[in-house]
Design a protein around this motif. Structure first.
Motif, short mmCIF file in Angstrom:
data_model
loop_
_atom_site.label_atom_id
_atom_site.label_comp_id
_atom_site.label_asym_id
_atom_site.label_seq_id
_atom_site.Cartn_x
_atom_site.Cartn_y
_atom_site.Cartn_z
N THR A 238 0.83 -1.20 0.00
CA THR A 238 0.00 0.00 0.00
C THR A 238 0.87 1.26 0.00
O THR A 238 0.62 2.19 -0.76
CB THR A 238 -0.93 0.00 1.22
N ASN A 239 1.87 1.27 0.88
CA ASN A 239 2.76 2.43 0.93
C ASN A 239 3.43 2.66 -0.42
O ASN A 239 3.51 3.79 -0.90
CB ASN A 239 3.84 2.23 2.00
N LYS A 242 0.91 4.01 -3.07
CA LYS A 242 0.57 5.41 -2.83
C LYS A 242 1.70 6.33 -3.28
O LYS A 242 1.48 7.36 -3.90
CB LYS A 242 0.31 5.64 -1.34
N GLN A 243 2.93 5.94 -2.94
CA GLN A 243 4.05 6.84 -3.23
C GLN A 243 4.44 6.77 -4.71
O GLN A 243 4.94 7.75 -5.26
CB GLN A 243 5.22 6.52 -2.31
N PRO B 118 -7.08 -0.83 7.07
CA PRO B 118 -6.59 0.51 6.77
C PRO B 118 -7.61 1.33 6.01
O PRO B 118 -8.44 0.78 5.27
CB PRO B 118 -5.36 0.26 5.88
N VAL B 212 1.23 7.49 3.11
CA VAL B 212 1.50 6.22 3.80
C VAL B 212 0.18 5.58 4.20
O VAL B 212 -0.86 6.24 4.24
CB VAL B 212 2.39 6.39 5.05
N ILE B 213 0.23 4.31 4.48
CA ILE B 213 -0.99 3.57 4.81
C ILE B 213 -1.55 4.08 6.15
O ILE B 213 -0.81 4.31 7.10
CB ILE B 213 -0.71 2.06 4.85
N VAL B 214 -2.86 4.31 6.18
CA VAL B 214 -3.52 4.82 7.38
C VAL B 214 -4.13 3.65 8.14
O VAL B 214 -5.13 3.09 7.72
CB VAL B 214 -4.61 5.84 7.01
N HIS B 215 -3.48 3.22 9.21
CA HIS B 215 -4.00 2.10 9.99
C HIS B 215 -3.77 2.36 11.47
O HIS B 215 -2.98 3.26 11.82
CB HIS B 215 -3.36 0.78 9.52
#
Lengths: 408, 291
Positions: A238-239, A242-243, B118, B212-215
């Motif tokens: 996911t990171n 997104k980036q 997330p 960044v991942i929101v969790h």
């Protein structure tokens, strides 16, 4: 006035009334299923779906009278990390007296639980971890694997990529998660690229707790690859997604691992590229449709692939117990090894391969719907046709015996 | 050419350091004034991200980033008034325990309120993509981030160094008893500092949410980095924290260039080296009450 004798009588009657149900109950005591899965950490978000999935299966089975008239009692716990997972597995066998162990998503934790199962000579259905070595070099006869191994994921996404012309004669840049699963994925992906005429021009390892990929993105830009292929796990995907969207690099992106939950968490317009999956909620089979409808009704959203796999895994286990009329490890192993067919809510049934205990089943590539086509925030993935094609044997996307070091 | 690539990593590292700063500076301020290592700082960062998404869904991205720090800063006032205040003079172990406990409670509360899965978050389309300046590539969004961080930094510096408020705070750091003898109550100042620190953490959360991942556990992740930055910079030092944040970003970038697998480990190695030679951190001041 109450006499002493009456008191005694009443007491005895009471004791009998209390004692009898206990005996009756003992005869049909619940079948205990120890269930370990990560609920925190970088795979925690997936584990939450896992628990939801297995719960729905348990409720369905129990509502229909249980297994051999006995209820299923699923004890779900957070496996935390490989060391804790192994301690908890041992405790579940010894103190909680579970009949079988199920679960896991983290390949490293799955490996330690497999060792516990082997030592205790008890059954472990390894549901969600995908590392090849678990059903290869590290396999043992007490463990059965439901989720597809990384070779199958690489084949599912890789065949789609090859069809679109992203492999042959192209420069491919890898970004790999620095743990058992990532290494395995990179190994299988390299083999696939080599076999299909692609060149791997870079392979960077990243720690599992990497949240910022910008230094890696700069290196990718310098390398100017034709394809960026990721071998990442959990939150990392996911990171990265997104980036990658943030920097807007022009190179085609793909990956050999992405769970639906990771894709949902990426947010609107961030995901691109071609990825593999083991199941998806738009699968057009009556079984999948019924399961998706039920899950939506309870949780208000479509199920993630980990919810599905835990759901079918418990059904598979229940089928084996019903057919063998037993919870005995040896009898269950014999049944699973017999090539028995299981309904996995897909077009084709699955079965365990007897010599490496891998569930053989269909997989799917997916990409992203063009902007504006998504019905809601769960709906931006576009799923491809099942791999292998209907006229190919199911086993063809799995590592053949010659390439698999498993000796049971 | 090789040198240029390296330089690009250094510049990118400086940008990266900029956003470690938002979290680390608040942590450092709260410690230097109150003597409390706030382990719940990461929780406010996470709350900042979640609250900003909640607001953004109704009023848009800009409102989310602007309002979320305000909402969380108000929570910060309650946090200082009802919890932190009791621990300024107590054994440090007690404040560590209480803020650690609070961090756990906050993480579970987020899990209950928003679920364990997330949350999706994206930036406005206009921010996506990169600009190329000379040979260097910058993400547009990170340039915006850097501008926000620089503004906040300048504001805090002016507040601490050019205002009457700042004079009292600085005096309070060195000689709280003297400040009290002059008839100034430090408590309202402390409340303001905690509010600012917590607000900065929330701003960080709101700004990072799109990348960044929101969790629920995101607070614990950032706290480690922030803590390392503060320790390297020297607890209580404004410029020390700034220097350390940039240094951590740069070292991470350079390590990624040469030994990518060690990029996450590099900041811990840096901390180890700095503490070997400067146990008080790079620019750590001698603060009498902590000696």
């Amino acid at each position: 006035m109450t006499t002493r004798r009456e008191l005694l009588k009443a007491g005895t009657a009471g004791a009998l009334a209390l004692g009898f149900p206990a005996i009756v109950k003992a005869q049909s005591a619940a079948i205990k299923i120890g269930h370990l899965t990560p609920m925190t950490g970088f795979l925690g978000a997936l584990g939450v779906y896992a628990v939801k999935g297995i719960q729905i299966a348990a409720e369905e089975i129990n509502a229909a009278g249980g297994v051999m008239g006995r209820k299923l009692d699923v004890m779900s716990e957070d496996s935390v990390n490989p060391a804790t997972a192994s301690t908890k597995a041992q405790r579940m066998f010894e103190q909680d007296k579970v009949d079988v162990l199920m679960g896991e998503i983290n390949s490293a934790s799955a490996k330690t639980i497999m060792q516990v199962a082997d030592r205790n000579k008890r059954l472990f259905m390894q549901i969600g971890a995908r590392s090849d070595v678990l059903r290869g070099k590290d396999c043992n006869r007490y463990t059965f694997h439901v989720d597809i191994p990384v070779t199958v994921m690489v084949n599912a996404a890789g065949q789609a990529l090859a069809r679109e012309g992203y492999i042959k004669g192209k420069k491919i840049y890898f970004l790999t998660s620095d743990y058992l699963f990532g290494h395995d994925l990179a190994k299988a992906a390299k083999a696939f690229c080599a076999a299909n005429g692609g060149t791997v021009v870079g392979d960077e390892l990243t720690a599992t707790d990497t949240t910022d990929f910008s230094p890696f993105l700069l290196k990718i830009r310098q390398a100017k690859p034709d394809l960026v292929a990721t071998n990442l796990g959990g939150n990392q995907v996911t990171n990265f997604v997104k980036q990658y969207a943030e920097f807007g690099l022009p190179f085609q992106v793909a990956g050999f691992n992405l769970n639906t939950a990771d894709a949902w968490a990426a947010g609107d317009g961030n995901l691109a590229g071609i990825w593999p999956t083991v199941w998806h909620h738009e699968l057009d089979t009556p079984g999948s449709k019924a399961f998706v409808a039920k899950f939506r009704k309870i949780h208000g959203q479509p199920p993630e692939n980990h919810a599905w796999i835990e759901y079918v895994s418990l059904k598979v286990m229940a089928q084996a117990m019903n057919e063998t009329k037993s919870v005995d490890t040896e009898k269950l192993i014999k049944y699973f090894e017999s090539g028995a067919q299981f309904d996995l809510l897909k077009k084709r049934n699955g079965y365990f391969r007897s010599w490496d205990h891998q569930m053989i089943q269909e997989a799917y590539p997916f990409s992203v719907k063009p902007k504006g086509q998504a019905k809601d925030k769960w709906d931006f993935l576009k799923f491809g046709a099942a791999v292998p094609a209907p006229d190919q044997p199911l086993e063809s996307i799995n590592p053949p015996k010659s390439a698999n070091a498993c000796v049971l | 050419m090789q040198l240029l690539f390296l330089l690009e990593q250094v510049v990118n590292g400086l940008v990266l350091g900029g956003y470690y700063l938002l979290i680390a500076l608040g942590l450092s301020l709260i410690f230097s004034v109150g003597g409390v290592v706030n382990l719940a700082h990461g929780a406010f960062y996470a709350l900042g991200a979640y609250v900003s998404l909640e607001i953004a869904r109704r009023l848009g991205f800009g409102a989310g980033v602007a309002l979320s720090p305000v909402v969380v800063a108000l929570l910060g006032i309650a946090f200082e008034r009802f919890i932190l205040r009791r621990f300024y003079t107590a054994d440090p172990i007690l404040s560590l325990l209480v803020t650690f406990g609070l961090a756990l409670v906050a993480e579970q509360a987020i899990r209950i309120a928003w679920g364990a899965a997330p949350l999706p978050a994206s930036m406005p389309q206009a921010f996506k993509g990169a600009v190329v300046l000379g040979d260097f590539l910058f993400s547009k969004y990170r340039l915006f981030l850097l501008a926000v961080v620089a503004t906040v930094l300048a504001g805090i510096w002016l507040l601490l160094n050019k205002t009457a408020f700042g004079r009292v705070v600085r005096a309070g750091i060195q000689r709280p008893d003297m400040v009290a003898a002059l008839g100034i109550r430090l408590q309202p100042y402390m409340t303001t500092i905690v509010m600012l620190g917590v607000g900065m953490a929330a701003l960080g959360g709101a700004l990072f949410a799109p990348i960044v991942i929101v969790h629920p556990a995101m607070g614990a992740e950032i706290l480690t980095v922030a803590f390392v930055v503060v320790v390297i910079g020297g607890l209580g030092s404004f410029w020390g924290v700034v220097l350390a944040a940039l240094l951590v970003g740069v070292v991470r970038g350079i390590t990624t260039h040469f030994v990518p697998a060690a990029s996450e480990a590099s900041m811990y190695l840096l901390m180890f080296l700095v503490l070997m030679f400067r146990p008080r951190g790079l620019l750590g001041e001698r603060i009498e009450k902590f000696e």
